[in-house]
Design an enzyme around this catalytic site. Structure first.
Site, mmCIF file in Angstrom:
data_model
loop_
_atom_site.group_PDB
_atom_site.id
_atom_site.type_symbol
_atom_site.label_atom_id
_atom_site.label_comp_id
_atom_site.label_asym_id
_atom_site.label_seq_id
_atom_site.Cartn_x
_atom_site.Cartn_y
_atom_site.Cartn_z
ATOM 1 N N ALA A 1 89.523 -11.691 -27.298
ATOM 2 C CA ALA A 1 88.666 -11.605 -28.481
ATOM 3 C C ALA A 1 88.198 -10.173 -28.744
ATOM 4 O O ALA A 1 87.799 -9.457 -27.830
ATOM 5 C CB ALA A 1 87.448 -12.506 -28.390
ATOM 6 N N GLY A 2 88.276 -9.817 -30.009
ATOM 7 C CA GLY A 2 87.723 -8.553 -30.473
ATOM 8 C C GLY A 2 88.736 -7.478 -30.790
ATOM 9 O O GLY A 2 88.428 -6.518 -31.491
ATOM 10 N N LYS B 1 92.976 -22.849 -21.254
ATOM 11 C CA LYS B 1 91.966 -21.860 -21.608
ATOM 12 C C LYS B 1 90.665 -22.585 -21.933
ATOM 13 O O LYS B 1 90.590 -23.357 -22.885
ATOM 14 C CB LYS B 1 92.407 -21.029 -22.820
ATOM 15 N N ASN C 1 94.578 -13.219 -31.506
ATOM 16 C CA ASN C 1 95.160 -14.059 -32.547
ATOM 17 C C ASN C 1 94.958 -13.412 -33.913
ATOM 18 O O ASN C 1 95.895 -12.987 -34.563
ATOM 19 C CB ASN C 1 94.534 -15.462 -32.508
ATOM 20 N N THR C 2 93.689 -13.257 -34.311
ATOM 21 C CA THR C 2 93.403 -12.747 -35.651
ATOM 22 C C THR C 2 93.945 -11.341 -35.884
ATOM 23 O O THR C 2 94.361 -11.016 -37.001
ATOM 24 C CB THR C 2 91.880 -12.768 -35.912
ATOM 25 N N GLY D 1 87.390 -12.881 -33.652
ATOM 26 C CA GLY D 1 87.748 -12.691 -35.053
ATOM 27 C C GLY D 1 87.113 -11.483 -35.720
ATOM 28 O O GLY D 1 87.301 -11.261 -36.908
#
Lengths: 67, 264
Positions: B188-189, B101, B210-211, B162
């Site tokens: 993301a997001g 990635k 992830n977050t 995040g």
């Protein structure tokens, strides 16, 4: 003695120290690590034959949690 | 239903890709990964901690490479050069593993991608035989350029890394999907399960997060929710939703056979 920089920190090693000997001194023998010297990858298979030079900049990395 | 996600010729049954950062400990990381059903997991490449005992538990023990496909990332890199060096190290570290990635960031506040450095890094990495899944902005022209360079998946942000702000510009994601034929994976997001479902309903090939999982009050439960939402969104996309309209004028129950009024 020679001075090399491992992950940014100066370290004294004996003259003609091999990468394998340095790895052993750091306690990384047999661990899954990767190593770069002065911007170039040194394959694991060459650790024993490559000797360090005064001023070498080394990066030793592992995989950690990340997104 | 057999509906694999195919990246660089390899099939994956899960369309949810997850990160391994920000968990309480390795046990929780593994539990969340298992609950998510993810097969591809991102990892970061970092300097060894020289002061630390070399025998401390590590990610490889908790998340074995035999069970998960590692996707080493370039998180924290702000130049093409640093990103390329990081992934060369990753390939050496992971025995020649070439699926990576790429992310090259623009500034530490927003973590917004620097597409100029990203394109430069992608060119070098593809030339060196890496299979590059690339994090980028939701710019359809850049996305197409990254595909033309040879990236194996385009991974636009849905909102900032995040932030948990969800899918802020579904129209741009649509523009990207209209132009790109490799998998488009929202990276993301995503903040909660409905965001993952929306991304999949739009037709994205997968979602990476992830977050949203690690930052939940109960990460393992959220991982399970994300697994279901991703699968549900995919099924809804494949099923083809009904058109939206302001009025129905078409009741779901029969219009014939309604009992008569007794008041005349």
């Amino acid at each position: 003695m020679i001075t090399v920089f491992i992950n940014g920190a100066a370290r004294q090693l004996t003259h003609n120290c091999s990468i394998a000997a340095m790895i052993e001194e750091l306690g990384y023998t047999g661990k899954r690590i990767a190593l770069e010297r002065n911007g170039d990858i040194v394959p694991r298979s060459l650790y024993a034959e490559k000797t360090l030079t005064d001023g070498d900049k080394l990066e030793i990395v592992v995989a950690v949690g990340g997104g | 239903m057999n509906d694999p996600l195919i990246i660089a010729g390899k099939s994956y049954s899960s369309r949810l890709l997850v990160g391994t950062g920000k968990y309480k400990d390795f046990a929780e990381t593994r539990e969340a990964l298992d609950a998510s059903g993810a097969e591809i997991v991102t990892v970061a490449i970092r300097r060894t901690n020289l002061g630390q005992n070399a025998n401390e538990p590590n990610l490889l023990d908790a998340v074995p490479m035999s069970k998960f496909t590692y996707l080493p990332n370039t998180a924290g890199c702000y130049t093409a050069d640093d990103a390329v060096r990081t992934l060369r190290l990753a390939r050496e570290l992971l025995d020649g593993h070439s699926l990576v990635k790429l992310e090259v960031l623009g500034d530490p506040q927003s973590l917004y991608p620097n597409v100029i450095e990203t394109i430069a890094a992608a060119k070098t990495l593809v030339a060196e035989g890496f299979q590059v899944m690339v994090y980028t902005s939701d710019d359809p022209i850049i996305a197409k350029q990254l595909e033309d360079i040879g990236c194996v998946a385009i991974m636009p942000l849905a909102s900032l890394i995040g932030s948990g702000m969800g899918i802020l510009n579904p129209w741009n994601l649509q523009l990207i999907m209209d132009r790109v034929s490799v998998p488009v994976i929202v990276d993301a997001g995503v903040g909660t399960a409905s965001d993952a479902a929306i991304a999949m309903e739009l037709g994205c090939a997968g979602v990476l997060m992830n977050t949203a999982i690690a930052g939940a009050q109960r990460p393992v439960l959220m991982a399970s929710a994300m697994k279901k939402a991703t699968a549900a969104g995919r099924e809804a996309y494949l099923a083809g939703r009904m058109p939206k309209k302001l009025y129905s004028a078409s009741p779901s129950s029969p219009t014939a056979g309604i009992i008569a009024s007794v008041r005349s």
